[in-house]
Design a protein around this motif. Structure first.
Motif, PDB file in Angstrom:
ATOM      1  N   UNK A  50      29.159  47.178  48.884  1.00 17.65           N
ATOM      2  CA  UNK A  50      29.748  47.976  47.821  1.00 17.65           C
ATOM      3  C   UNK A  50      31.263  48.002  47.811  1.00 17.65           C
ATOM      4  N   UNK A  51      31.894  47.504  48.868  1.00 17.11           N
ATOM      5  CA  UNK A  51      33.363  47.524  48.913  1.00 17.11           C
ATOM      6  C   UNK A  51      33.956  46.123  48.868  1.00 17.11           C
ATOM      7  N   UNK A  52      33.394  45.186  49.598  1.00 13.60           N
ATOM      8  CA  UNK A  52      33.955  43.846  49.663  1.00 13.60           C
ATOM      9  C   UNK A  52      33.902  43.165  48.298  1.00 13.60           C
ATOM     10  N   UNK A  53      32.747  43.192  47.651  1.00 10.76           N
ATOM     11  CA  UNK A  53      32.616  42.526  46.353  1.00 10.76           C
ATOM     12  C   UNK A  53      33.500  43.178  45.294  1.00 10.76           C
ATOM     13  N   UNK A  57      36.563  41.279  43.330  1.00 13.65           N
ATOM     14  CA  UNK A  57      36.592  41.190  41.868  1.00 13.65           C
ATOM     15  C   UNK A  57      37.916  41.701  41.314  1.00 13.65           C
ATOM     16  N   UNK A  58      38.392  42.832  41.824  1.00 12.91           N
ATOM     17  CA  UNK A  58      39.637  43.421  41.310  1.00 12.91           C
ATOM     18  C   UNK A  58      40.836  42.540  41.632  1.00 12.91           C
ATOM     19  N   UNK A 202      33.045  50.957  39.175  1.00 11.69           N
ATOM     20  CA  UNK A 202      34.200  50.976  40.059  1.00 11.69           C
ATOM     21  C   UNK A 202      35.208  49.891  39.689  1.00 11.69           C
ATOM     22  N   UNK A 203      34.728  48.697  39.369  1.00 10.94           N
ATOM     23  CA  UNK A 203      35.639  47.611  38.984  1.00 10.94           C
ATOM     24  C   UNK A 203      36.415  47.990  37.730  1.00 10.94           C
ATOM     25  N   UNK A 208      41.380  49.379  35.302  1.00  8.03           N
ATOM     26  CA  UNK A 208      42.090  50.003  34.184  1.00  8.03           C
ATOM     27  C   UNK A 208      43.149  50.972  34.699  1.00  8.03           C
ATOM     28  N   UNK A 209      42.906  51.630  35.814  1.00 10.28           N
ATOM     29  CA  UNK A 209      43.901  52.531  36.399  1.00 10.28           C
ATOM     30  C   UNK A 209      45.128  51.756  36.864  1.00 10.28           C
TER      31      UNK A 209
END
Length: 254
Positions: A50-53, A57-58, A202-203, A208-209
């Motif tokens: 849930x964190x690495x991917x 991506x970001x 999350x992505x 967007x933030x």
């Protein structure tokens, strides 16, 4: 806490960890019993997946936006027209950013965080494009190659073009949730990523933030490196080094 008298009468949330502990305590035989090591491994898999991917991506999205400043400016203009400069993005705003959604789709197409799908097994002999896939064979779907296939993406498949998902575009209605086989960054079918909805949210929220809150430029003397690393997840071989320049009202960052 459930077995402690001090916490009786309180409302408890049945989260994943709670269910694992309950399963461990209610198991009848030793062969079915979970251990603390099993529970720790399951939770570790959840956090890593849930964190690495998501971070991969970001990073690719920001890299492409820095490479294409006009696209970055368009995304910021869309966000500014909806949110302005005096507050941060909230989760309820996410559905309003159509161009940002196209940017995320395009980055998933070119840079899927997991370039190969999770392993699958053929349950019967089948022929795909003239090749025999025998029963029992382990199958890995090349998501990276599908996203760059000129048959599926005839309009410059190697180029970063978010407008291919825009209004009236050929791929306007293509999504990333396993309904369109030309874009399957989360896989498809019964083995689709279980955390897809959380990962997408999350992505979008983090991207967007970052786009709204800062202008982005390369660090002094740096160039954009698009070389990919090899592994389960497709990170950049050299991490992105960029300058974040605040662009909102100063009190927003406090």
């Amino acid at each position: 806490m459930n077995g402690d008298d001090r916490f009786k009468g309180r409302n408890h949330i049945n989260d994943f960890l709670t269910k694992l502990i309950e399963t461990k305590e209610s198991a009848e035989g030793e062969e079915d019993k979970l251990t603390n090591i099993n529970i720790k491994a399951l939770l570790q898999d959840m956090f890593i997946a849930g964190t690495d991917t998501v971070s991969v991506a970001i990073e690719w999205i920001l890299t492409e936006l820095i490479r294409h400043p006009k696209i970055l400016a368009r995304a910021q203009q869309e966000i500014d027209s909806i949110v302005g400069y005096n507050r941060l993005i909230s989760e309820s705003d996410l559905s309003k950013f159509s161009f940002l959604h196209s940017i995320v789709k395009e980055s998933f197409r070119l840079h899927p965080p997991a370039p190969l799908s999770v392993p699958r097994m053929a349950i019967e002999d089948c022929v795909i494009d003239g090749f025999l896939i025998p029963k029992g064979a382990t199958v890995l779907v090349n998501i990276w190659a599908i996203g760059r296939d000129p048959v599926c993406w005839p309009d410059d498949p190697s180029e970063f073009k978010p407008d291919r998902f825009g209004p009236s575009a050929p791929h306007e209605n293509v999504d990333v949730k396993g309904n369109d086989f030309e874009l399957i960054p989360f896989g498809v079918g019964r083995r689709i990523c279980a955390g897809m909805n959380l990962g997408l949210r999350m992505v979008h929220l983090v991207t967007v933030t970052l786009v709204h809150s800062f202008d982005w430029t390369l660090a002094d003397g740096d160039t954009v490196d698009m070389e990919e690393s090899t592994g389960i997840t497709m990170r950049k071989r050299r991490p992105l080094m960029a300058k974040a320049i605040p662009r909102l009202a100063p009190e927003v960052y406090i």
